[in-house]
Design a protein around this motif. Structure first.
Motif, PDB file in Angstrom:
ATOM      1  N   LEU A   1       1.127  -1.103  -0.040  1.00  0.00           N
ATOM      2  CA  LEU A   1      -0.430   0.091  -0.036  1.00  0.00           C
ATOM      3  C   LEU A   1       0.854   1.227   0.027  1.00  0.00           C
ATOM      4  O   LEU A   1       1.259   1.260   0.721  1.00  0.00           O
ATOM      5  N   TYR A   2       0.815   2.564  -1.065  1.00  0.00           N
ATOM      6  CA  TYR A   2       1.299   3.222  -1.290  1.00  0.00           C
ATOM      7  C   TYR A   2       0.641   4.536  -0.880  1.00  0.00           C
ATOM      8  O   TYR A   2      -0.605   4.259  -2.098  1.00  0.00           O
TER       9      TYR A   2
ATOM     10  N   ARG B   1       2.090  -4.189   4.381  1.00  0.00           N
ATOM     11  CA  ARG B   1       2.792  -2.520   4.314  1.00  0.00           C
ATOM     12  C   ARG B   1       2.616  -1.562   3.396  1.00  0.00           C
ATOM     13  O   ARG B   1       2.572  -1.494   2.234  1.00  0.00           O
ATOM     14  N   HIS B   2       2.750  -0.689   4.542  1.00  0.00           N
ATOM     15  CA  HIS B   2       2.243   0.279   3.728  1.00  0.00           C
ATOM     16  C   HIS B   2       3.310   1.469   3.969  1.00  0.00           C
ATOM     17  O   HIS B   2       4.450   2.065   4.717  1.00  0.00           O
ATOM     18  N   VAL B   3       3.832   2.312   2.728  1.00  0.00           N
ATOM     19  CA  VAL B   3       4.975   3.079   2.543  1.00  0.00           C
ATOM     20  C   VAL B   3       3.592   4.350   2.273  1.00  0.00           C
ATOM     21  O   VAL B   3       2.958   5.096   1.655  1.00  0.00           O
ATOM     22  N   VAL B   4       4.840   6.270   3.129  1.00  0.00           N
ATOM     23  CA  VAL B   4       4.258   7.328   3.161  1.00  0.00           C
ATOM     24  C   VAL B   4       5.597   7.784   2.739  1.00  0.00           C
ATOM     25  O   VAL B   4       6.330   7.651   3.414  1.00  0.00           O
TER      26      VAL B   4
ATOM     27  N   LEU C   1       8.224  -1.202  -2.206  1.00  0.00           N
ATOM     28  CA  LEU C   1       7.105  -2.670  -1.764  1.00  0.00           C
ATOM     29  C   LEU C   1       7.596  -3.565  -3.951  1.00  0.00           C
ATOM     30  O   LEU C   1       6.247  -4.483  -3.381  1.00  0.00           O
ATOM     31  N   GLY C   2       8.043  -3.670  -4.692  1.00  0.00           N
ATOM     32  CA  GLY C   2       8.504  -4.232  -5.376  1.00  0.00           C
ATOM     33  C   GLY C   2       7.535  -3.190  -7.304  1.00  0.00           C
ATOM     34  O   GLY C   2       7.120  -2.511  -6.822  1.00  0.00           O
ATOM     35  N   ASP C   3       7.823  -3.808  -7.358  1.00  0.00           N
ATOM     36  CA  ASP C   3       7.839  -3.457  -9.286  1.00  0.00           C
ATOM     37  C   ASP C   3       6.030  -3.065  -8.898  1.00  0.00           C
ATOM     38  O   ASP C   3       5.342  -2.135  -9.258  1.00  0.00           O
ATOM     39  N   HIS C   4       5.522  -4.636  -8.709  1.00  0.00           N
ATOM     40  CA  HIS C   4       3.634  -4.001  -9.167  1.00  0.00           C
ATOM     41  C   HIS C   4       3.058  -4.151  -7.393  1.00  0.00           C
ATOM     42  O   HIS C   4       4.087  -5.344  -6.514  1.00  0.00           O
ATOM     43  N   PHE C   5       2.508  -3.618  -6.844  1.00  0.00           N
ATOM     44  CA  PHE C   5       1.927  -3.470  -5.721  1.00  0.00           C
ATOM     45  C   PHE C   5       0.479  -3.357  -6.059  1.00  0.00           C
ATOM     46  O   PHE C   5      -0.489  -3.033  -7.221  1.00  0.00           O
TER      47      PHE C   5
END
Ligand SMILES: [Zn+2]
Length: 490
Positions: A29-30, A66-69, A233-237
């Motif tokens: 999750l971005y 897995r959350h990225v901000v 998060l990898g190429d695709h998420f």
């Protein structure tokens, strides 16, 4: 396997509700993060309370996230444009601080507000400035693949080479190319083309600058989100979130450059979720439009941050929400009633998943019916107003046992994050105004004020001070004016 409804989310890609299932074990999750050049205001909080609700919904379904901000500390030009000064550099010049100080100060302010609003911390908060070499490598690859062209002002992405350009925004490309949204850039081939790299003008040395194949300069704003999300998060998420303003430009450009970079014919991200604006007087709150209230301003007015969170969750994330002080005060009154009602039920159990809730409910049919209601609400594109309604109904329902109520409150709060298990009533009392005082209280205060005035006339300063501090302990402040003393509630 967890029981319950299938989670359905509104995907901006295609503009429809879709069943959501994670593509692999855990969800990437971005969420587009803050540009840290000024204090975040109330409108800036909504995207993060929304993505927090999404995380709580996924947790409820037993799906790890897995959350990225990201933290935008470089690259975001004023007016979201491709040219012009960087927002942080403008702020640094205005406040006579270094860009690093500006970034650190406003990043800290952002985290403080997130904590006050009980937003769960992300797994990563990458700052854009830490990923510039990766951004240069990303743009170089796009150049090698033939998606770009060079101008004196930088490296541009040629949107005519991106077959699905603008799908997310349902853009009429010709329309946008003729539109007025975009600023004039000398030599740009299409109005929708955007800068991957912004080369500094001769004689105008930037504060934040890196060397690149296209000269000294800084990355374009859209690049960081593609680069950092893929790095973490990898190429695709699975899910990318942001405010609805990003649906028209920022996210359109993120998709174009990412899919060109990957070149595997697959959609880069499966689900795009956008929250609507908070509106004051019919206009969306944008940071550039002047001073708008911050969370700290509400707190100074006696509004608890959880009351503001409740106010946000009282509307669906895809509906515009009108901000009014009366609306927030009414949310605080609702919160106060909830806390008062929940206090005798404490301590609440920790129940974060449907599975745990089912096992605690046992074969209590009333509790199970409320669990189904709440599950149906969160599964229907995060319908938080319905969860609130179920919670309130359950607390009034004589058919629900006390342990059933305890369970439903715990479940609702795991999804809403209002800290119902721990808030103290006095925290959400709010500030009383003189109009709330009884006649007796008013005459008592006025008698003490008169006694102080008398003491001052008699030059008994010790007694006057004594009375003043006694009044302050009662929350009454006395000010001496040429027309005599006036008092107000602190
Ligand atoms: Zn972004």
């Amino acid at each position: 396997m967890t029981s319950g409804q299938q989670l359905r989310l509104y995907n901006s890609l295609g503009r429809r509700l879709e069943d959501f299932t994670p593509s692999e074990g855990s969800v990437g999750l971005y969420s587009c993060g803050p540009t840290v050049y000024s204090y975040p205001h109330l409108g800036n909080m909504r995207p993060y309370v929304f993505s927090d609700t999404l995380r709580r919904a996924l947790r409820w379904k037993g799906i790890p996230v897995r959350h990225v901000v990201n933290i935008t500390d470089v690259g975001h030009a004023v007016a979201d444009s491709d040219t012009g000064e960087d927002k942080l550099e403008v702020a640094a010049a205005r406040e006579l601080r270094s860009v690093e100080e500006i970034a650190a100060m406003y990043t800290r302010a952002f985290f403080e507000d997130m904590a006050a609003l009980n937003v769960m911390p992300a797994d990563d908060y990458p700052p854009a400035s830490a990923y510039v070499p990766e951004m240069i490598a990303f743009a170089s690859r796009l150049e090698d693949l033939g998606f770009t062209y060079r101008l004196p002002s930088g490296l541009y992405f040629d949107t005519s080479k991106s077959p699905g350009y603008g799908t997310l925004a349902l853009l009429d490309i010709e329309g946008q190319r003729e539109g007025e949204r975009v600023e004039l850039v000398e030599g740009r081939r299409h109005k929708s083309d955007f800068a991957l790299w912004r080369t500094e003008e001769a004689g105008k040395r930037r504060v934040m600058r890196w060397d690149s194949p296209w000269g000294w300069g800084a990355p374009g704003w859209h690049l960081e989100c593609s680069v950092m999300s893929m790095a973490l998060l990898g190429d695709h998420f699975d899910i990318h979130t942001g405010g609805i303003d990003h649906r028209q430009l920022h996210h359109v450009n993120e998709i174009a450059q990412s899919e060109a970079y990957l070149g595997d014919g697959r959609p880069w991200v499966r689900f795009w979720l956008h929250n609507e604006f908070l509106v004051i007087d019919g206009s969306k709150i944008a940071k550039s439009s002047g001073p708008v209230p911050r969370l700290a301003d509400l707190v100074a007015m006696g509004i608890h941050p959880m009351a503001y969170r409740l106010f946000l969750l009282g509307g669906h994330y895809r509906s515009q929400l009108d901000f009014t002080l009366a609306g927030v005060e009414s949310a605080q009154a609702t919160l106060r009633r909830l806390v008062a009602r929940v206090m005798p039920l404490r301590p609440l159990p920790v129940v974060e998943t449907r599975e745990a809730a089912d096992s605690l409910a046992g074969d209590d049919p009333t509790a199970k019916a409320y669990l189904d209601q709440i599950d149906a609400a969160i599964s229907a594109d995060l319908a938080t107003p319905k969860i609130l309604a179920s919670l309130q109904e359950s607390l009034r329902d004589p058919a629900l046992t006390e342990s059933g109520q305890r369970l439903i409150v715990a479940v609702a709060d795991a999804l809403l994050g209002l800290r119902l298990g721990e808030l103290e009533l006095r925290e959400v009392e709010g500030r009383r105004s003189a109009a709330d005082l009884s006649a007796d209280e008013v005459s008592q205060i006025e008698r003490r004020v008169a006694e102080r005035t008398q003491a001052r006339k008699e030059r008994d300063w010790a007694r006057a001070d004594q009375i003043r501090s006694e009044l302050e302990e009662l929350g009454v402040q006395v000010t001496d004016t040429p027309a005599g003393p006036v008092w107000e509630l602190l």
